[in-house]
Design a protein around this motif. Structure first.
Motif, PDB file in Angstrom:
ATOM      1  N   UNK A  21       0.833  -1.117   0.030  1.00 15.22           N
ATOM      2  CA  UNK A  21       0.136  -0.027   0.170  1.00 15.22           C
ATOM      3  C   UNK A  21       0.793   1.373   0.002  1.00 15.22           C
ATOM      4  N   UNK A  22       2.249   1.046  -0.334  1.00 20.74           N
ATOM      5  CA  UNK A  22       2.969   2.091  -0.430  1.00 20.74           C
ATOM      6  C   UNK A  22       2.993   3.115   0.687  1.00 20.74           C
ATOM      7  N   UNK A  23       3.013   2.608   1.918  1.00 16.75           N
ATOM      8  CA  UNK A  23       3.333   3.353   3.105  1.00 16.75           C
ATOM      9  C   UNK A  23       4.689   3.265   3.482  1.00 16.75           C
ATOM     10  N   UNK A  24       5.270   4.217   4.001  1.00 18.43           N
ATOM     11  CA  UNK A  24       6.692   4.520   4.320  1.00 18.43           C
ATOM     12  C   UNK A  24       7.354   3.660   5.420  1.00 18.43           C
ATOM     13  N   UNK A  25       6.689   3.370   6.292  1.00 14.88           N
ATOM     14  CA  UNK A  25       7.313   2.515   7.375  1.00 14.88           C
ATOM     15  C   UNK A  25       8.215   3.828   8.167  1.00 14.88           C
ATOM     16  N   UNK A  26       7.353   4.803   8.751  1.00 18.18           N
ATOM     17  CA  UNK A  26       8.333   5.803   9.166  1.00 18.18           C
ATOM     18  C   UNK A  26       8.857   5.526  10.643  1.00 18.18           C
ATOM     19  N   UNK A  27      10.019   4.726  10.635  1.00 16.90           N
ATOM     20  CA  UNK A  27      10.516   4.264  12.004  1.00 16.90           C
ATOM     21  C   UNK A  27      11.628   5.462  12.605  1.00 16.90           C
ATOM     22  N   UNK A  28      12.088   6.328  11.525  1.00 18.84           N
ATOM     23  CA  UNK A  28      13.077   7.288  11.949  1.00 18.84           C
ATOM     24  C   UNK A  28      12.476   8.353  13.058  1.00 18.84           C
ATOM     25  N   UNK A  29      11.300   8.866  13.075  1.00 20.85           N
ATOM     26  CA  UNK A  29      11.054   9.540  13.947  1.00 20.85           C
ATOM     27  C   UNK A  29      11.182   9.268  15.397  1.00 20.85           C
ATOM     28  N   UNK A  30      11.065   7.827  15.732  1.00 14.42           N
ATOM     29  CA  UNK A  30      11.212   7.284  16.890  1.00 14.42           C
ATOM     30  C   UNK A  30      12.301   7.482  17.474  1.00 14.42           C
ATOM     31  N   UNK A  31      13.458   7.890  16.748  1.00 14.16           N
ATOM     32  CA  UNK A  31      14.737   8.022  17.199  1.00 14.16           C
ATOM     33  C   UNK A  31      15.000   9.558  17.739  1.00 14.16           C
TER      34      UNK A  31
END
Length: 191
Positions: A21-31
């Motif tokens: 579904x072309x979501x980005x998997x935004x894990x970097x903001x957690x850092x």
């Protein structure tokens, strides 16, 4: 006093959905959350930053979203519901959930579990396509992605719950919860 429920689905199925579904998997903001990094993510910062694609970013995101609540609560303080059990053993999984909530299942219609959500897309939803909702991801996740997923899960100790098999291990949830808030890696820290 509100009962807490954590719904888990196999991380490869989740990552595949993000890719599809072309979501980005935004894990970097957690850092950017200093306390989160200090308490849980410090051994993983470089590996998270080095995630190569949406699949890997989503694997890390799933691990963080799963590990943090499991480390913060003891058994009985949060109820874990497995998507796979809702599909394979709906009566038992719903009964466990309702018992946690202090509710009766007398008037619950299990057929409601077969109705796709309003966000389910006809082209990819297992409910709409007729695919097995528990195993459908296996045909679409490459062997390299599976190996990488298991490596990431192992770093976080979450391979105790999910592996290359579709069905989860409840015992793994209990092992992680009983170990408390300390971060004890089951495998080698990522490099």
């Amino acid at each position: 006093g509100m009962p807490l429920v954590l719904l888990l689905r196999h991380p490869c199925a989740v990552a595949l959905s993000f890719v599809t579904h072309e979501y980005r998997g935004a894990v970097l903001p957690l850092l950017e959350r200093e306390k989160l990094v200090e308490d849980f993510l410090h051994p993983f910062v470089d590996a998270i930053r080095g995630a190569r694609d949406t699949f890997e970013r989503t694997m890390f995101l799933w691990c963080v979203e799963t590990l943090v609540p499991l480390r913060q609560f003891q058994p009985g303080e949060v109820h874990v519901v497995f998507f796979e059990n809702l599909v394979r053993q709906p009566e038992a999984e719903v009964a466990r959930l309702f018992a946690h909530l202090g509710k009766s299942t007398d008037h619950f219609d299990l057929e409601k579990l077969k109705v796709p959500s309003l966000t389910a897309r006809r082209a990819s939803s297992a409910v709409w396509t007729g695919a097995d909702p528990v195993d459908a991801w296996k045909d679409k996740v490459s062997p390299d992605q599976r190996r990488r997923a298991l490596e990431i899960l192992t770093w976080f100790g979450l391979d105790r719950i999910y592996s290359e098999e579709s069905m989860p291990r409840m015992e793994g949830v209990l092992e992680i919860m009983k170990s408390g808030p300390s971060l004890a890696l089951s495998g080698n820290a990522p490099r």
